[in-house]
Each structure stands twice: as structure tokens, then as C-alpha cells.
Design a protein around this motif. Structure first.
Motif, PDB file in Angstrom:
ATOM      1  N   MET A 188       0.915  -0.955  -0.027  1.00  0.00           N
ATOM      2  CA  MET A 188       0.153   0.030   0.066  1.00  0.00           C
ATOM      3  C   MET A 188       0.894   1.225  -0.044  1.00  0.00           C
ATOM      4  SD  MET A 188      -2.809   1.513   2.872  1.00  0.00           S
ATOM      5  CE  MET A 188      -3.676   0.277   2.736  1.00  0.00           C
ATOM      6  N   ASN A 189       0.402   2.292  -0.735  1.00  0.00           N
ATOM      7  CA  ASN A 189       1.185   3.539  -0.751  1.00  0.00           C
ATOM      8  C   ASN A 189       1.299   4.186   0.784  1.00  0.00           C
ATOM      9  OD1 ASN A 189       0.994   6.510  -0.406  1.00  0.00           O
ATOM     10  ND2 ASN A 189       0.384   6.426  -2.748  1.00  0.00           N
ATOM     11  N   ASP A 190       2.604   4.513   1.267  1.00  0.00           N
ATOM     12  CA  ASP A 190       2.965   5.079   2.402  1.00  0.00           C
ATOM     13  C   ASP A 190       2.143   6.080   2.793  1.00  0.00           C
ATOM     14  OD1 ASP A 190       4.760   3.000   2.640  1.00  0.00           O
ATOM     15  OD2 ASP A 190       6.590   4.094   2.442  1.00  0.00           O
ATOM     16  N   THR A 191       1.852   7.002   1.734  1.00  0.00           N
ATOM     17  CA  THR A 191       1.128   8.391   2.368  1.00  0.00           C
ATOM     18  C   THR A 191      -0.117   7.786   2.519  1.00  0.00           C
ATOM     19  OG1 THR A 191       2.576   9.511   0.799  1.00  0.00           O
ATOM     20  CG2 THR A 191       0.393  10.602   1.259  1.00  0.00           C
ATOM     21  N   GLU A 213      -8.611  10.542   0.540  1.00  0.00           N
ATOM     22  CA  GLU A 213      -8.331   9.395  -0.069  1.00  0.00           C
ATOM     23  C   GLU A 213      -8.411   9.226  -1.787  1.00  0.00           C
ATOM     24  OE1 GLU A 213     -10.226   5.897   1.906  1.00  0.00           O
ATOM     25  OE2 GLU A 213      -9.002   6.320   3.889  1.00  0.00           O
ATOM     26  N   GLU A 214      -9.286   9.506  -2.396  1.00  0.00           N
ATOM     27  CA  GLU A 214      -9.363   9.974  -3.655  1.00  0.00           C
ATOM     28  C   GLU A 214      -8.315  10.862  -4.071  1.00  0.00           C
ATOM     29  OE1 GLU A 214     -12.701  11.519  -6.987  1.00  0.00           O
ATOM     30  OE2 GLU A 214     -12.976  12.045  -5.088  1.00  0.00           O
ATOM     31  N   PHE A 215      -7.959  12.104  -3.501  1.00  0.00           N
ATOM     32  CA  PHE A 215      -6.785  12.739  -3.901  1.00  0.00           C
ATOM     33  C   PHE A 215      -5.565  11.892  -4.011  1.00  0.00           C
ATOM     34  CE2 PHE A 215      -3.382  15.330  -3.396  1.00  0.00           C
ATOM     35  CZ  PHE A 215      -3.634  16.638  -4.327  1.00  0.00           C
ATOM     36  N   ILE A 216      -5.459  11.049  -2.871  1.00  0.00           N
ATOM     37  CA  ILE A 216      -4.025  10.181  -2.951  1.00  0.00           C
ATOM     38  C   ILE A 216      -3.880   9.262  -3.888  1.00  0.00           C
ATOM     39  CG2 ILE A 216      -2.696   8.846  -1.306  1.00  0.00           C
ATOM     40  CD1 ILE A 216      -3.869  10.372   1.169  1.00  0.00           C
ATOM     41  N   LEU A 217      -4.997   8.624  -4.085  1.00  0.00           N
ATOM     42  CA  LEU A 217      -5.269   7.517  -5.162  1.00  0.00           C
ATOM     43  C   LEU A 217      -4.997   8.153  -6.649  1.00  0.00           C
ATOM     44  CD1 LEU A 217      -7.964   5.312  -3.490  1.00  0.00           C
ATOM     45  CD2 LEU A 217      -5.368   4.792  -3.712  1.00  0.00           C
ATOM     46  N   ASN A 218      -5.552   9.210  -6.580  1.00  0.00           N
ATOM     47  CA  ASN A 218      -5.478   9.801  -7.970  1.00  0.00           C
ATOM     48  C   ASN A 218      -4.282  10.629  -8.528  1.00  0.00           C
ATOM     49  OD1 ASN A 218      -8.063   9.199  -8.908  1.00  0.00           O
ATOM     50  ND2 ASN A 218      -8.928  10.980  -8.231  1.00  0.00           N
ATOM     51  N   HIS A 219      -3.305  10.486  -7.272  1.00  0.00           N
ATOM     52  CA  HIS A 219      -2.013  11.383  -7.519  1.00  0.00           C
ATOM     53  C   HIS A 219      -0.718  10.377  -7.189  1.00  0.00           C
ATOM     54  CE1 HIS A 219      -4.646  14.676  -7.478  1.00  0.00           C
ATOM     55  NE2 HIS A 219      -3.733  15.362  -8.390  1.00  0.00           N
ATOM     56  N   GLN A 220      -1.080   9.239  -7.216  1.00  0.00           N
ATOM     57  CA  GLN A 220      -0.105   8.178  -6.750  1.00  0.00           C
ATOM     58  C   GLN A 220       1.243   8.212  -7.445  1.00  0.00           C
ATOM     59  OE1 GLN A 220      -0.961   4.215  -5.380  1.00  0.00           O
ATOM     60  NE2 GLN A 220      -3.144   4.508  -6.062  1.00  0.00           N
ATOM     61  N   SER A 221       1.136   8.802  -8.798  1.00  0.00           N
ATOM     62  CA  SER A 221       2.188   8.593  -9.659  1.00  0.00           C
ATOM     63  C   SER A 221       3.243  10.156  -9.504  1.00  0.00           C
ATOM     64  CB  SER A 221       1.795   8.510 -11.088  1.00  0.00           C
ATOM     65  OG  SER A 221       1.071   9.597 -11.449  1.00  0.00           O
ATOM     66  N   ASN A 222       2.526  10.848  -8.662  1.00  0.00           N
ATOM     67  CA  ASN A 222       3.162  12.313  -8.716  1.00  0.00           C
ATOM     68  C   ASN A 222       3.299  12.835  -7.174  1.00  0.00           C
ATOM     69  OD1 ASN A 222       0.360  12.933  -8.669  1.00  0.00           O
ATOM     70  ND2 ASN A 222       0.718  14.750  -9.973  1.00  0.00           N
ATOM     71  N   LEU A 223       3.211  11.885  -6.130  1.00  0.00           N
ATOM     72  CA  LEU A 223       3.012  12.327  -4.794  1.00  0.00           C
ATOM     73  C   LEU A 223       4.284  12.867  -4.327  1.00  0.00           C
ATOM     74  CD1 LEU A 223       1.236   9.520  -3.229  1.00  0.00           C
ATOM     75  CD2 LEU A 223       0.524  11.613  -3.384  1.00  0.00           C
ATOM     76  N   GLU A 224       5.586  12.812  -5.206  1.00  0.00           N
ATOM     77  CA  GLU A 224       6.962  13.283  -4.788  1.00  0.00           C
ATOM     78  C   GLU A 224       7.156  14.501  -5.555  1.00  0.00           C
ATOM     79  OE1 GLU A 224       9.215  12.631  -2.607  1.00  0.00           O
ATOM     80  OE2 GLU A 224       7.795  10.944  -1.506  1.00  0.00           O
ATOM     81  N   THR A 225       6.367  14.818  -6.442  1.00  0.00           N
ATOM     82  CA  THR A 225       6.578  15.881  -7.384  1.00  0.00           C
ATOM     83  C   THR A 225       6.400  17.282  -6.597  1.00  0.00           C
ATOM     84  OG1 THR A 225       5.854  14.509  -9.381  1.00  0.00           O
ATOM     85  CG2 THR A 225       6.008  17.202  -9.596  1.00  0.00           C
ATOM     86  N   ILE A 226       7.440  18.135  -6.638  1.00  0.00           N
ATOM     87  CA  ILE A 226       7.417  19.533  -6.001  1.00  0.00           C
ATOM     88  C   ILE A 226       6.548  20.462  -6.737  1.00  0.00           C
ATOM     89  CG2 ILE A 226       8.852  21.542  -5.282  1.00  0.00           C
ATOM     90  CD1 ILE A 226       9.526  19.002  -3.543  1.00  0.00           C
TER      91      ILE A 226
END
Length: 168
Positions: A1-4, A98-111
């Protein structure tokens, strides 16, 4: 699961523990005035809720006007809420996160840059969600202190207890 997502779910779990605990105490307790960090436990909960709403608006890159409106309206919508209604509002913002995190899984580290009242913040989504969780942790601690000040036990919402409960 995604850490965030896992960290955010801890925030949700901890909030739920506070609500469940408050429901076992006298009905009016969370609105009882006292001289503390917040005038009432209700005000502390409203603050957590308002800040959660504000940060999801910021992360969604809403306009400054919309962010301010979200901050103001979220505070107003819980102003006279019962404990059950309060919890329902928290459930609503949880679903949005939760929807936001799931929809942004690929760019959670993007500044990204966030123009805020006090300057421009450069951060990624992971950092901001960590801030939301940390902020909630701090104020749940305030709520525990407020309960003790009124002669009631608090409830532990430490991350270790969350992990323990998950591993049972």
C-alpha cells in the motif's frame, strides 16, 4: 500500500478514536468551555477539520479565494454540529483525501509551488499530507490534555497503537 495513504489512514483512525471516546463521555462535554489551548473541545475539532479542508484545497491548486472560502465555510458548517454530525463531516473530508491520494499516486513526490499568505511554499504532496497528519496529531494531544483538565481520561491515538491494532 502507498505509504502516504497508510499515514493518512492513521490520521483517520486517530480521529475516529477521539470521536468514539467522546461519545462515551457526557453529551455536552465537547462543548464545555474551559481555559485551555482552545475554548472547547468542539473548537479543537473544528480547527482540525478546517485545516484539513484548507490543505486539500491548497493541494488541489484552487484559487486563493476558493481556499479562503473553503476554510471559512468548513469552520461554519461544523459550528453547531452534534458529535455525530462532526464525525460525518470528517468522513466527507476523508473520502476527498483518499480519492486525491489515489489519483496522484504517480506524482506524490513532484514538487509544486503553493502561493500562500506568508509566501510561496515549495513542497510535494507527501510533505503536505505529512503536515496534515502531524497537525492533527498535535491537536488530538490538546484534546487529551483538555479532557484531563476537566477530570476525564483521554484516549491514546499514538501511531504505535495504530500499528498494534493493524497487526492484531
Amino acid at each position: 500500500m502507498n505509504d502516504t495513504l497508510e499515514l493518512f489512514r492513521y490520521h483517520v483512525w486517530a480521529n475516529k478514536r477521539v470521536f468514539d471516546h467522546l461519545k462515551k463521555l457526557p453529551d455536552d462535554l465537547y462543548r464545555r468551555p474551559l481555559k485551555s489551548v482552545f475554548p472547547t473541545i468542539s473548537d479543537a475539532l473544528a480547527h482540525i477539520y478546517s485545516v484539513d479542508n484548507t490543505w486539500i484545497s491548497i493541494m488541489s491548486h484552487e484559487s486563493p479565494e476558493d481556499i479562503y472560502a473553503a476554510m471559512t465555510s468548513s469552520r461554519e458548517e461544523v459550528n453547531d454540529a452534534t458529535l455525530d454530525a462532526f464525525e460525518a463531516y470528517f468522513d466527507k473530508i476523508t473520502a476527498r483525501y483518499e480519492e486525491f491520494i489515489l489519483n496522484h499516486q504517480s506524482n506524490l513526490e513532484t514538487i509544486s509551488e503553493y502561493p500562500l499568505k506568508f509566501g510561496v511554499l515549495r513542497a510535494n504532496y507527501n510533505d503536505l499530507i505529512r503536515h496534515v497528519v502531524n497537525h492533527g496529531t498535535y491537536h488530538r494531544g490538546n484534546i487529551t490534555a483538555m479532557l484531563r483538565q476537566m477530570g476525564y481520561e483521554g484516549i491514546s491515538t499514538d501511531y504505535g497503537f495504530y500499528l498494534f491494532e493493524l497487526k492484531r
